[in-house]
Design a protein around this motif. Structure first.
Motif, PDB file in Angstrom:
ATOM      1  N   ASN A 174      40.355  51.832  19.323  1.00  0.00           N
ATOM      2  CA  ASN A 174      41.124  50.680  18.875  1.00  0.00           C
ATOM      3  C   ASN A 174      41.601  49.846  20.061  1.00  0.00           C
ATOM      4  OD1 ASN A 174      42.889  49.101  16.900  1.00  0.00           O
ATOM      5  ND2 ASN A 174      44.362  49.841  18.394  1.00  0.00           N
ATOM      6  N   ASP A 175      42.222  50.513  21.048  1.00  0.00           N
ATOM      7  CA  ASP A 175      42.867  49.784  22.139  1.00  0.00           C
ATOM      8  C   ASP A 175      41.880  49.012  23.008  1.00  0.00           C
ATOM      9  OD1 ASP A 175      45.595  50.731  21.645  1.00  0.00           O
ATOM     10  OD2 ASP A 175      44.793  52.686  22.187  1.00  0.00           O
ATOM     11  N   MET A 176      40.688  49.554  23.170  1.00  0.00           N
ATOM     12  CA  MET A 176      39.707  48.898  24.029  1.00  0.00           C
ATOM     13  C   MET A 176      39.090  47.678  23.350  1.00  0.00           C
ATOM     14  SD  MET A 176      36.713  50.867  26.110  1.00  0.00           S
ATOM     15  CE  MET A 176      35.576  50.008  27.178  1.00  0.00           C
ATOM     16  N   ILE A 177      39.061  47.673  22.012  1.00  0.00           N
ATOM     17  CA  ILE A 177      38.455  46.547  21.310  1.00  0.00           C
ATOM     18  C   ILE A 177      39.474  45.429  21.042  1.00  0.00           C
ATOM     19  CG2 ILE A 177      38.866  47.331  18.939  1.00  0.00           C
ATOM     20  CD1 ILE A 177      35.757  45.487  20.351  1.00  0.00           C
ATOM     21  N   GLN A 178      40.783  45.746  21.092  1.00  0.00           N
ATOM     22  CA  GLN A 178      41.776  44.723  20.751  1.00  0.00           C
ATOM     23  C   GLN A 178      41.650  43.454  21.601  1.00  0.00           C
ATOM     24  OE1 GLN A 178      42.559  45.622  17.550  1.00  0.00           O
ATOM     25  NE2 GLN A 178      44.468  44.606  18.045  1.00  0.00           N
ATOM     26  N   PRO A 179      41.477  43.564  22.942  1.00  0.00           N
ATOM     27  CA  PRO A 179      41.294  42.313  23.709  1.00  0.00           C
ATOM     28  C   PRO A 179      40.033  41.564  23.311  1.00  0.00           C
ATOM     29  CG  PRO A 179      41.812  44.152  25.163  1.00  0.00           C
ATOM     30  CD  PRO A 179      41.515  44.738  23.815  1.00  0.00           C
ATOM     31  N   GLY A 180      39.049  42.285  22.791  1.00  0.00           N
ATOM     32  CA  GLY A 180      37.801  41.655  22.380  1.00  0.00           C
ATOM     33  C   GLY A 180      37.819  41.107  20.969  1.00  0.00           C
ATOM     34  N   MET A 181      38.919  41.331  20.239  1.00  0.00           N
ATOM     35  CA  MET A 181      38.975  40.872  18.854  1.00  0.00           C
ATOM     36  C   MET A 181      38.941  39.353  18.744  1.00  0.00           C
ATOM     37  SD  MET A 181      38.626  43.082  16.567  1.00  0.00           S
ATOM     38  CE  MET A 181      38.968  41.925  15.242  1.00  0.00           C
ATOM     39  N   SER A 184      29.364  41.887  26.245  1.00  0.00           N
ATOM     40  CA  SER A 184      29.825  41.627  24.888  1.00  0.00           C
ATOM     41  C   SER A 184      30.753  42.746  24.433  1.00  0.00           C
ATOM     42  CB  SER A 184      28.629  41.523  23.936  1.00  0.00           C
ATOM     43  OG  SER A 184      27.993  42.796  23.814  1.00  0.00           O
ATOM     44  N   TRP A 185      31.468  42.515  23.335  1.00  0.00           N
ATOM     45  CA  TRP A 185      32.398  43.513  22.824  1.00  0.00           C
ATOM     46  C   TRP A 185      31.674  44.779  22.373  1.00  0.00           C
ATOM     47  CZ3 TRP A 185      31.235  44.856  17.877  1.00  0.00           C
ATOM     48  CH2 TRP A 185      30.569  43.926  17.075  1.00  0.00           C
ATOM     49  N   GLN A 186      30.395  44.674  22.026  1.00  0.00           N
ATOM     50  CA  GLN A 186      29.630  45.844  21.569  1.00  0.00           C
ATOM     51  C   GLN A 186      29.551  46.943  22.631  1.00  0.00           C
ATOM     52  OE1 GLN A 186      28.694  42.678  21.138  1.00  0.00           O
ATOM     53  NE2 GLN A 186      27.690  42.358  19.151  1.00  0.00           N
ATOM     54  N   VAL A 187      29.569  46.556  23.900  1.00  0.00           N
ATOM     55  CA  VAL A 187      29.453  47.525  24.988  1.00  0.00           C
ATOM     56  C   VAL A 187      30.609  48.526  24.963  1.00  0.00           C
ATOM     57  CG1 VAL A 187      29.412  47.785  27.515  1.00  0.00           C
ATOM     58  CG2 VAL A 187      28.135  45.914  26.423  1.00  0.00           C
ATOM     59  N   SER A 188      31.784  48.079  24.532  1.00  0.00           N
ATOM     60  CA  SER A 188      32.953  48.970  24.477  1.00  0.00           C
ATOM     61  C   SER A 188      32.669  50.177  23.598  1.00  0.00           C
ATOM     62  CB  SER A 188      34.171  48.211  23.945  1.00  0.00           C
ATOM     63  OG  SER A 188      34.558  47.181  24.818  1.00  0.00           O
ATOM     64  N   PHE A 189      32.055  49.947  22.439  1.00  0.00           N
ATOM     65  CA  PHE A 189      31.793  51.044  21.510  1.00  0.00           C
ATOM     66  C   PHE A 189      30.734  52.009  22.059  1.00  0.00           C
ATOM     67  CE2 PHE A 189      33.593  47.835  18.617  1.00  0.00           C
ATOM     68  CZ  PHE A 189      34.595  48.598  18.058  1.00  0.00           C
ATOM     69  N   VAL A 190      29.770  51.481  22.784  1.00  0.00           N
ATOM     70  CA  VAL A 190      28.744  52.347  23.372  1.00  0.00           C
ATOM     71  C   VAL A 190      29.373  53.271  24.414  1.00  0.00           C
ATOM     72  CG1 VAL A 190      26.627  52.409  24.731  1.00  0.00           C
ATOM     73  CG2 VAL A 190      26.900  50.679  22.936  1.00  0.00           C
ATOM     74  N   LEU A 191      30.238  52.715  25.260  1.00  0.00           N
ATOM     75  CA  LEU A 191      30.887  53.525  26.295  1.00  0.00           C
ATOM     76  C   LEU A 191      31.742  54.625  25.677  1.00  0.00           C
ATOM     77  CD1 LEU A 191      31.966  50.702  28.775  1.00  0.00           C
ATOM     78  CD2 LEU A 191      30.060  52.300  29.031  1.00  0.00           C
TER      79      LEU A 191
END
Length: 413
Positions: free
Chosen positions: A29-36, A165-172
C-alpha cells in the motif's frame, strides 16, 4: 510447542519470518500511494480514487479473515500462513493486467486479502508461541520492522514513479514476498497444539458461526476490540489521505511527501522502542494508561487548522506525529489485552479482531475522506475529536479488566 520466554537470535527467526511477509503486505500500500496520482491519470479517474485504493485494500483485509481463524484453529497456523504468502505474491503480479481504475481496485481488494493471514494467523501464532511480556516485546519489535514500510515505502514509491511506471513497484514487492515464503517454510513452527486423540472439529458455516457468535457475545472482547480500532484511526487516516493533503492540496512533490512521512513514522518507531524498554520494568497496563495524554496532545496540535487553514498540512502532520507516538507506545499492549479477553481459540479471536480493524478502518477512512473533501482540515479534526472521545470513554474499562485479570494489586500502580 512450549511458550518462549527468552528472546535470542534463534527464537526471533520465527517472528522475523512473519514480519517479512507483514512488511510486504504494508508496503504494497505505502509504496503505491505516491504513484496513485499517476494511476488515476493513466486511467482518467477522479482524485477520490486515491483514498479508495487504501479502502479497497482494507476491504480485502476483511473478506476471508472470518474463515482463516477457525481454519487455522483446526488444521494449524503454519500451512495456512505459507499458503497465504504464496497467493499474495501471485496477486501482486495480476494487478499488472488492469485495464481501468475499476479492475485496478478489484486487484487491490484481492491483494488486501494478504492482510487476513497476518491478522488471523500470524499474530495468533505469536500470542501462542511467546509468554505475555515476551509477546508484547516481540509485537513491538515486529512493528518496528513492519514500520519500515510506511517509512521507506512512500520515498521508494516516489523514486520508482519518478524513473519508471507504477507497475514496477508491484514487481519489486512480489520478489520480496517470494523470499518471505521461503523464510516461513524454514523457520515457522506449528504453535497450535492439536490433540490427535480427539476427532477434529468440523469446518462448516454452522461451526464457524457458533465460534464467532460465542465470541461476539462477550462484552469484554467487544469493548477491547472497539477500543483498539479507535486507537488506530488517526494513523490509518494519515496513510490514506496524506497524498491528497500533502501533494494535491499543499503542492508538495512526491519526494517531499515521502520526507513528510519521516516524523510521523519516526514517532511510531520511537514509541515502539520505548515500549520494549519499559515492558520488563513497568506493570503491563502502564503504557496504555499513559496513551490518552499523547492522544490529547495530538488533538491540541491539530486544532489550529481552524485558525490557519492555509497551513493545515503542517498542523495535521504535527498532530499525526503525536498520535503515532501514542500508538507505538501502547498498541501492542492493547492487542494483548484483546487477545486475552476471552477463552476462545486464538485463531477465532485473531480473525475477529482483524475483521473489526479492517472493516472499521475502511469505514473510518471513507468518512474521513468525505469530511476532508468537503470541509478540509476542519472536517478532519472534528472526526478525530469524536473518535478520540469514544476512545477515552472505552479505555478505562478495558484497562481495569485487563489488570484485574492479571494482578489486582496493579490497579494501584
Amino acid at each position: 510447542m512450549q511458550k518462549i520466554s527468552t528472546l535470542n537470535r534463534k527464537t526471533l527467526m520465527f517472528p522475523l519470518a512473519i514480519v517479512l511477509f507483514e512488511f510486504c503486505t504494508y508496503i504494497a500500500n505505502d509504496m503505491i500511494q505516491p504513484g496513485m496520482i499517476a494511476v488515476i491519470r493513466e486511467y482518467h479517474a477522479g482524485v477520490e480514487w486515491v483514498a479508495r485504493s487504501l479502502t479497497a485494500y482494507l476491504i480485502g483485509g476483511t473478506l476471508i479473515t472470518w474463515l482463516l481463524g477457525p481454519l487455522s484453529d483446526r488444521i494449524g497456523r503454519r500451512p495456512v500462513m505459507i499458503f497465504g504468502a504464496a497467493v499474495f505474491a501471485l496477486s501482486l503480479l495480476l494487478i499488472l493486467f488492469s485495464w481501468n481504475i475499476e479492475t485496478f481496485m478489484l486487484w487491490r481488494i484481492v491483494q488486501g486479502m494478504g492482510l487476513c493471514y497476518i491478522l488471523a494467523v500470524g499474530y495468533a501464532a505469536i500470542q501462542e508461541g511467546f509468554e505475555e511480556k515476551a509477546a508484547v516485546k516481540v509485537m513491538a519489535m515486529m512493528a518496528n520492522v513492519a514500520l519500515l514500510a510506511p517509512l521507506v515505502g512512500p520515498v521508494l514509491g516516489a523514486a520508482v514513479v519518478s524513473v519508471w511506471s507504477w507497475q514496477v513497484s508491484f514487481v519489486l514487492i512480489a520478489v520480496v514476498v517470494v523470499l518471505s515464503v521461503i523464510a516461513l517454510y524454514f523457520h515457522m513452527p506449528e504453535t497450535m497444539i492439536v490433540d490427535k486423540t480427539k476427532p477434529a472439529s468440523p469446518i462448516s458455516f454452522k461451526a464457524i458461526w457458533t465460534d464467532y457468535r460465542t465470541l461476539l457475545a462477550e462484552p469484554a472482547f467487544v469493548k477491547a476490540a472497539a477500543c483498539m480500532s479507535l486507537f488506530g484511526v488517526p494513523l490509518i487516516v494519515w496513510i490514506g489521505l496524506s497524498p491528497v493533503i500533502l501533494i494535491k492540496d499543499a503542492g508538495m512533490t512526491p519526494m517531499e511527501y515521502g520526507l513528510c512521512q519521516i516524523p510521523v513514522i519516526g514517532a511510531l518507531v520511537v514509541g515502539n522502542v520505548l515500549l520494549m524498554k519499559v515492558t520488563d520494568r513497568w506493570p503491563i497496563a502502564r503504557p496504555v494508561q499513559w496513551s490518552p495524554y499523547f492522544v490529547a496532545l495530538g488533538l491540541v496540535l491539530t486544532a489550529p487548522v481552524f485558525v490557519f487553514p492555509e497551513h493545515a498540512a503542517w498542523f495535521i502532520t504535527l498532530g499525526m506525529t503525536c498520535f503515532a507516538f501514542a500508538q507505538g507506545f501502547a498498541f501492542a499492549v492493547v492487542y494483548r489485552f484483546v487477545m486475552t479477553s476471552s477463552p476462545q481459540g486464538a485463531g477465532v479471536m485473531g480473525a475477529a479482531v482483524g475483521m473489526v480493524l479492517m472493516a472499521g478502518y475502511a469505514l473510518e477512512l471513507e468518512l474521513a475522506a468525505w469530511l476532508y473533501y468537503r470541509y478540509a482540515g476542519q472536517g478532519l479534526f472534528v472526526m478525530l475529536l469524536i473518535f478520540c472521545i469514544f476512545f477515552f470513554i472505552l479505555l478505562p474499562g478495558v484497562i481495569k479488566r485487563a489488570v484485574l485479570q492479571r494482578e489486582p494489586t496493579d490497579i494501584t500502580h
